[in-house]
Scaffold this motif. Structure first.
Motif, PDB file in Angstrom:
ATOM      1  N   THR A 107       0.823  -1.199   0.000  1.00  8.28           N
ATOM      2  CA  THR A 107       0.000   0.000   0.000  1.00  8.28           C
ATOM      3  C   THR A 107       0.864   1.258   0.000  1.00  8.28           C
ATOM      4  OG1 THR A 107      -1.688  -1.258   1.192  1.00  8.28           O
ATOM      5  CG2 THR A 107      -1.971   1.124   1.104  1.00  8.28           C
ATOM      6  N   MET A 108       2.081   1.165   0.528  1.00  8.37           N
ATOM      7  CA  MET A 108       3.021   2.287   0.388  1.00  8.37           C
ATOM      8  C   MET A 108       3.305   2.542  -1.092  1.00  8.37           C
ATOM      9  SD  MET A 108       4.925   4.663   1.610  1.00  8.37           S
ATOM     10  CE  MET A 108       6.504   5.294   2.168  1.00  8.37           C
ATOM     11  N   HIS A 109       3.453   1.475  -1.875  1.00  9.23           N
ATOM     12  CA  HIS A 109       3.636   1.651  -3.323  1.00  9.23           C
ATOM     13  C   HIS A 109       2.406   2.322  -3.946  1.00  9.23           C
ATOM     14  CE1 HIS A 109       7.358  -0.434  -3.363  1.00  9.23           C
ATOM     15  NE2 HIS A 109       6.892  -1.657  -3.307  1.00  9.23           N
ATOM     16  N   ALA A 110       1.209   1.871  -3.559  1.00  7.10           N
ATOM     17  CA  ALA A 110      -0.016   2.448  -4.114  1.00  7.10           C
ATOM     18  C   ALA A 110      -0.141   3.924  -3.735  1.00  7.10           C
ATOM     19  CB  ALA A 110      -1.227   1.666  -3.627  1.00  7.10           C
ATOM     20  N   PHE A 111       0.231   4.260  -2.495  1.00  4.40           N
ATOM     21  CA  PHE A 111       0.259   5.660  -2.065  1.00  4.40           C
ATOM     22  C   PHE A 111       1.227   6.453  -2.939  1.00  4.40           C
ATOM     23  CE2 PHE A 111       2.131   9.129   0.287  1.00  4.40           C
ATOM     24  CZ  PHE A 111       1.070   9.718   0.967  1.00  4.40           C
ATOM     25  N   HIS A 112       2.416   5.909  -3.152  1.00  7.23           N
ATOM     26  CA  HIS A 112       3.452   6.530  -3.989  1.00  7.23           C
ATOM     27  C   HIS A 112       2.895   6.819  -5.385  1.00  7.23           C
ATOM     28  CE1 HIS A 112       7.929   6.045  -5.432  1.00  7.23           C
ATOM     29  NE2 HIS A 112       7.368   7.127  -5.906  1.00  7.23           N
ATOM     30  N   MET A 113       2.190   5.842  -5.961  1.00  8.38           N
ATOM     31  CA  MET A 113       1.639   6.020  -7.304  1.00  8.38           C
ATOM     32  C   MET A 113       0.509   7.039  -7.332  1.00  8.38           C
ATOM     33  SD  MET A 113       1.548   2.059  -8.615  1.00  8.38           S
ATOM     34  CE  MET A 113       3.043   1.052  -8.655  1.00  8.38           C
ATOM     35  N   ALA A 114      -0.228   7.116  -6.231  1.00  8.93           N
ATOM     36  CA  ALA A 114      -1.355   8.061  -6.187  1.00  8.93           C
ATOM     37  C   ALA A 114      -0.887   9.515  -6.172  1.00  8.93           C
ATOM     38  CB  ALA A 114      -2.224   7.778  -4.964  1.00  8.93           C
ATOM     39  N   LEU A 115       0.357   9.763  -5.820  1.00 10.30           N
ATOM     40  CA  LEU A 115       0.859  11.141  -5.746  1.00 10.30           C
ATOM     41  C   LEU A 115       0.848  11.818  -7.105  1.00 10.30           C
ATOM     42  CD1 LEU A 115       3.890  10.711  -3.308  1.00 10.30           C
ATOM     43  CD2 LEU A 115       1.586  11.517  -2.773  1.00 10.30           C
ATOM     44  N   ASN A 116       1.358  11.105  -8.130  1.00  9.04           N
ATOM     45  CA  ASN A 116       1.346  11.694  -9.477  1.00  9.04           C
ATOM     46  C   ASN A 116       1.192  10.639 -10.561  1.00  9.04           C
ATOM     47  OD1 ASN A 116       3.901  10.671  -9.067  1.00  9.04           O
ATOM     48  ND2 ASN A 116       4.961  12.317 -10.156  1.00  9.04           N
ATOM     49  N   GLY A 117       0.499   9.556 -10.240  1.00  7.56           N
ATOM     50  CA  GLY A 117       0.113   8.578 -11.255  1.00  7.56           C
ATOM     51  C   GLY A 117       0.984   7.362 -11.368  1.00  7.56           C
TER      52      GLY A 117
ATOM     53  N   SER B 296      -4.340   5.679 -25.079  1.00  9.30           N
ATOM     54  CA  SER B 296      -3.417   6.606 -24.409  1.00  9.30           C
ATOM     55  C   SER B 296      -2.237   5.832 -23.844  1.00  9.30           C
ATOM     56  CB  SER B 296      -4.129   7.371 -23.292  1.00  9.30           C
ATOM     57  OG  SER B 296      -4.605   6.485 -22.298  1.00  9.30           O
ATOM     58  N   GLY B 297      -1.073   6.498 -23.822  1.00  6.13           N
ATOM     59  CA  GLY B 297       0.146   5.850 -23.357  1.00  6.13           C
ATOM     60  C   GLY B 297       0.234   5.807 -21.845  1.00  6.13           C
ATOM     61  N   PRO B 298       1.284   5.192 -21.326  1.00  4.36           N
ATOM     62  CA  PRO B 298       1.454   5.068 -19.873  1.00  4.36           C
ATOM     63  C   PRO B 298       2.058   6.336 -19.279  1.00  4.36           C
ATOM     64  CG  PRO B 298       3.300   4.042 -20.974  1.00  4.36           C
ATOM     65  CD  PRO B 298       2.389   4.541 -22.069  1.00  4.36           C
ATOM     66  N   TYR B 299       2.207   6.336 -17.968  1.00  8.25           N
ATOM     67  CA  TYR B 299       2.945   7.410 -17.301  1.00  8.25           C
ATOM     68  C   TYR B 299       4.441   7.271 -17.552  1.00  8.25           C
ATOM     69  CZ  TYR B 299      -1.140   8.815 -14.545  1.00  8.25           C
ATOM     70  OH  TYR B 299      -2.368   9.279 -14.140  1.00  8.25           O
ATOM     71  N   SER B 300       4.893   6.031 -17.721  1.00 12.41           N
ATOM     72  CA  SER B 300       6.330   5.796 -17.856  1.00 12.41           C
ATOM     73  C   SER B 300       6.558   4.446 -18.514  1.00 12.41           C
ATOM     74  CB  SER B 300       6.996   5.824 -16.475  1.00 12.41           C
ATOM     75  OG  SER B 300       8.381   5.617 -16.563  1.00 12.41           O
ATOM     76  N   GLY B 301       7.701   4.314 -19.189  1.00 11.62           N
ATOM     77  CA  GLY B 301       8.072   3.026 -19.762  1.00 11.62           C
ATOM     78  C   GLY B 301       7.487   2.798 -21.151  1.00 11.62           C
ATOM     79  N   ARG B 302       7.868   1.679 -21.728  1.00  6.01           N
ATOM     80  CA  ARG B 302       7.441   1.340 -23.076  1.00  6.01           C
ATOM     81  C   ARG B 302       6.127   0.569 -23.041  1.00  6.01           C
ATOM     82  NH1 ARG B 302      12.185  -1.783 -25.956  1.00  6.01           N
ATOM     83  NH2 ARG B 302      10.705  -1.605 -27.674  1.00  6.01           N
ATOM     84  N   THR B 303       5.288   0.801 -24.035  1.00  6.75           N
ATOM     85  CA  THR B 303       4.041   0.055 -24.190  1.00  6.75           C
ATOM     86  C   THR B 303       3.904  -0.354 -25.656  1.00  6.75           C
ATOM     87  OG1 THR B 303       2.889   1.171 -22.382  1.00  6.75           O
ATOM     88  CG2 THR B 303       1.523   0.171 -24.072  1.00  6.75           C
ATOM     89  N   LYS B 304       3.691  -1.624 -25.879  1.00 11.12           N
ATOM     90  CA  LYS B 304       3.459  -2.101 -27.241  1.00 11.12           C
ATOM     91  C   LYS B 304       2.570  -3.339 -27.192  1.00 11.12           C
ATOM     92  CE  LYS B 304       7.790  -4.775 -27.386  1.00 11.12           C
ATOM     93  NZ  LYS B 304       9.048  -4.995 -28.145  1.00 11.12           N
ATOM     94  N   GLY B 305       1.976  -3.645 -28.352  1.00 16.71           N
ATOM     95  CA  GLY B 305       1.089  -4.803 -28.404  1.00 16.71           C
ATOM     96  C   GLY B 305       0.287  -4.814 -29.676  1.00 16.71           C
TER      97      GLY B 305
END
Length: 830
Positions: free
Chosen positions: A192-202, A754-763
């Motif tokens: 949940t610390m990770h989820a909190f971290h992500m909630a700050l700016n996506g 729409s693309g991600p917040y970070s990293g590569r996306t393909k498919g």
């Protein structure tokens, strides 16, 4: 300061709690879904906590059962219901679980107790947390969690080597219980610390591993006292899941890596990350630099590929003397000596009580406790055990233990303590680096074991001149023990004898049994009452050790009032200190000597008696900085922010005023369409009190962008700024589908991705047509897709018109920064 809680806070904290706490104030208010909508509103739900340093004590809180009603969370639209799961909510968290109510309640309590520490470590709350919750999934098994993840669009479950995982795509943590009760709590606090971290700016990939995993592991390295409803996070020195041992082994096996080397290595080294976090937070000045570094890194918002290099540069730019930081880290790690070491056995910890998870009838399990009196790192840094009428502890030549017996196991098993003599040479070498093996069987121990709740056996390991003896518990003592299931074992070591005092409560009086064991020589030079071992076999009894404390010059007592001081130095004006520090970092050229002045003040912070004087100095500095910087210093001196965020997809203006003074806001809000033409204006003119304020903006149809021209006035300073924002929020990877007719009369289906917040996306995007009336051969069209962070792409599929009703399905199979997901959108053509 964490040194203030060294050396067994034991009895130091307990000194202000001479009478046991009454549990009536520590209640969880469970609400029903049949009650009004206000009950589920996060702004109406209550959490009553005391927070002192890293310890939270829960007094009462609200929990509401929602069943299959999906609450509004930071995972909105990307998380749903699952077979056998229900939703429960507290003020800040929404838990989806198939576990019984008792477990759900425990995990929501833990998360609410951890929440102030999440906020303190990142220096901010997630935007809109007043109306939006953090989503958590806790399933009853790995397979059941995998099922929930498949329901949410993932194509796999939690990684095989993990006990939980928080996903980038929907910012939700997925957890399942291991066989270790301590880990069951650890994993939900961690994920949940990770989820909190992500909630700050996506997302969280703007930070390197040693921050993301280091903070999550550190905050989850906890001690929980269920009876007191008290959670201590950021514990450095404890017994189970001991990251000190993990870190020392990793440090020496990797040839003493530097912080820079750890930062630049993407491999996960939990122990090393744990050490960096605790080192940087162990002094007030380093803690300020670390907080400033994390803020700058978050604002830089690097994508995954650039995170390590960006963090490397910012570290050296932020910390003025980087070589001194590196040397300090090396010194810190090389002087670490853990107080706890599990020699054998699956030990668990509840508060200050230790017990064995299994009931092995053949093996005597051992947990060593060897606190260091002159350590430069935290030692046994969690609240002391409660005082007990069964425990006497007056000097350093005494040691005691309180044994709480499991009623059904009263007639079996052995449990007690041992005083340690000399540890074997191999054991000593092993415990310096935790590499290789120890030879614990060669250690010297004088053991005192309660056997079958009938007798006490005193025996030795590798101590010459001592013969084993035993004494039966008196009938009266045994009757009292049987009634209340508790026994106090009090030991005094004299030059030529050992005094043992057993105590139990009959309900009307304390029953004692005292005996003396003479020694043939002076054993005080061999045995140490401050270095002990807990021993247990064939039972789940709990044993709480009591060691005589070594008091620091500046002792902190635990305040039972409803305070909120999540900094480890318990400094009430910590927010002001942080703002002045950041001001100095940004305007050091104009505020000559500010860093030296603040450094001197922060060195005094660990001593509580200095706090009033420090506060006075900070107020003087605040006024001086205001005079020197004028309006330029508004933002950093006040810490005030005004920014656009989103609630249920609608934009609003969020104003955060962390000061003790009001401010005024005057603003003109412009709503523009996709061509940049003005649709409407909104005027704002408000007095803003201290706290967080979410100001509603008009909902104007066809608005594409919002511009806010605002003026803020605070304490004679003005800030004029302009905000530009989209009318709709960005939410990472999403798929939507629209239809229209082309000039040739064919249907055009547009897949908006729409693309991600970070990293590569393909498919691959696949369109499938399926008739409702007559079976046909499957018809598909495909597009290979690759999309960058924050990018918007449209892929068009064309179909000839038909008189048949059809189901049009577009499926996206994507790899989003290492996460495989499946997104589906459908249109019915009639």
């Amino acid at each position: 300061m964490k040194k203030l809680s060294l050396t067994l806070l034991l009895l130091l904290l307990a000194a202000c709690q001479k009478e046991p706490q009454v549990d009536t104030a520590q209640t969880v208010q469970l609400q029903s879904t049949t009650s009004s909508a206000m009950v589920t509103d996060p702004q109406q739900m209550q959490v009553d906590l005391s927070v002192q340093g890293y310890t939270s004590t829960l007094h009462k809180m609200d929990i509401t059962f929602l069943g299959q009603t999906i609450p509004y969370t930071y995972s909105d639209g990307k998380i749903g219901n699952s077979r056998g799961y229900n939703w429960w909510v507290s003020k800040h968290f929404a838990l989806k679980s198939d576990l019984p109510k008792e477990k759900v309640t425990l995990y929501l309590e833990l998360l609410e107790m951890a929440y102030p520490h999440y906020v303190a470590l990142f220096g901010m709350e997630p935007p809109n947390i007043e109306r939006q919750r953090i989503a958590v999934v806790y399933g009853s098994s790995r397979d059941r969690v995998r099922e929930a993840m498949l329901d949410d669009g993932f194509l796999r479950g939690v990684h095989k080597t993990a006990g939980g995982e928080t996903m980038f795509y929907n910012r939700a943590g997925y957890n399942f219980p291991s066989h270790r009760e301590h880990h069951q709590r650890y994993i939900v606090i961690h994920e949940t610390m990770h989820a909190f971290h992500m909630a700050l700016n996506g997302h969280s990939t703007w930070a390197p591993n040693w921050i993301t995993e280091g903070l999550a592991d550190s905050v989850a390295h906890h001690v929980y006292d269920a009876k007191q409803k008290q959670l201590t996070v950021m514990v450095f020195d404890r017994a189970p899941m001991n990251y000190i041992e993990t870190g020392l082994k990793q440090y020496y096996s990797a040839n003493k890596p530097t912080i820079e080397q750890i930062n630049d290595d993407p491999a996960l080294k939990r122990g090393l990350n744990f050490f960096i976090i605790h080192y940087l937070l162990s002094s007030p000045e380093r803690a300020q630099y670390f907080a400033y570094f994390v803020q700058q890194l978050r604002l830089a918002n690097p994508h995954s590929d650039a995170t390590l290099s960006t963090a490397n540069s910012l570290l050296k730019h932020t910390f003025k003397d980087w070589q001194a930081i590196e040397q300090g880290f090396a010194d810190f790690v090389q002087t670490i000596k853990p107080s706890f070491h599990i020699v054998s056995g699956p030990w668990e910890q509840d508060g200050n009580a230790y017990w064995l998870r299994n009931t092995d009838s053949n093996t005597l399990s051992r947990l060593d406790i060897n606190p260091t009196s002159n350590a430069t790192h935290p030692v046994i840094d969690f609240p002391a055990p409660q005082p007990s009428a069964l425990i006497n502890l007056n000097n350093e030549h005494q040691v005691a233990a309180l044994i709480k017996f499991e009623p059904a196991q009263l007639q079996r098993g052995e449990i007690g303590i041992a005083m340690q003599g000399k540890l074997s040479e191999q054991t000593q070498r092993y415990r310096a680096t935790f590499m290789g093996n120890e030879q614990a069987n060669d250690d010297q121990l004088l053991k005192l074991l309660i056997v079958d709740a009938e007798r006490i056996l005193i025996s030795e390991n590798n101590i010459s001149g001592f013969n084993s003896v035993q004494v039966a518990l008196t009938t009266e003592l045994k009757a009292a023990l049987t009634t209340h299931k508790e026994l106090g074992l009090n030991i005094t070591l004299d030059h030529n004898q050992l005094s043992v005092n057993l105590k139990a409560n009959s309900g009307t009086k304390i029953i004692t049994q005292v005996f003396i064991i003479p020694f043939s020589g002076d054993f005080t030079h061999l045995l140490n009452t401050q270095k002990i071992s807990l021993l247990s076999k064939n039972n789940n009894h709990a044993i709480t050790p009591y060691l005589f404390p070594h008091k620091d010059d500046d002792d902190y007592t635990f305040d039972k009032s409803h305070t909120q001081l999540p900094n480890p130095w318990l400094f009430e004006e910590y927010s002001l200190l942080s703002r002045l520090f950041k001001t100095c970092q940004q305007y050091g050229a104009q505020l000559v000597g500010c860093d030296e002045k603040l450094s001197k003040l922060m060195k005094k912070l660990p001593i509580k008696a200095n706090h009033a004087a420090i506060n006075s100095e900070l107020i003087i500095l605040l006024n001086r900085y205001k005079t020197l910087l004028g309006d330029n210093g508004f933002s950093v001196l006040s810490g005030i922010s005004a920014s656009v965020h989103y609630h249920q997809g609608e934009a609003f203006l969020r104003v955060v005023n962390p000061t003790n003074f009001n401010l005024t806001l005057t603003a003109k809000v412009s709503f523009n369409n996709s061509k940049g033409l003005l649709l409407h204006n909104q005027q704002l003119n408000q007095a803003i009190k201290p706290g967080i304020h979410n100001i509603a903006l008009f909902k104007i149809p066809d608005t594409k962008t919002i511009t806010i021209e605002q003026t803020l006035n605070w304490q004679g300073l003005n800030n004029i700024s302009q905000l530009h924002a989209s009318a709709t929020p960005f939410n990472g990877v999403e798929l939507s589908l629209t239809q229209s007719k082309g000039n040739n009369g064919h249907w055009l289906f547009k897949a908006h991705l729409s693309g991600p917040y970070s990293g590569r996306t393909k498919g691959v995007l696949t369109l499938t047509t399926t008739p409702f009336t007559q079976p046909e051969i499957i018809k598909t069209q495909q597009h290979n897709v690759e999309i960058a962070p924050y990018e918007q792409k449209i892929h068009v599929f064309e179909l000839a018109p038909t008189k048949q009703s059809q189901l049009i399905t577009v499926t996206a199979l994507l790899d989003v920064d290492g996460e495989e997901i499946r997104l589906v959108n459908k249109i019915v053509m009639r």
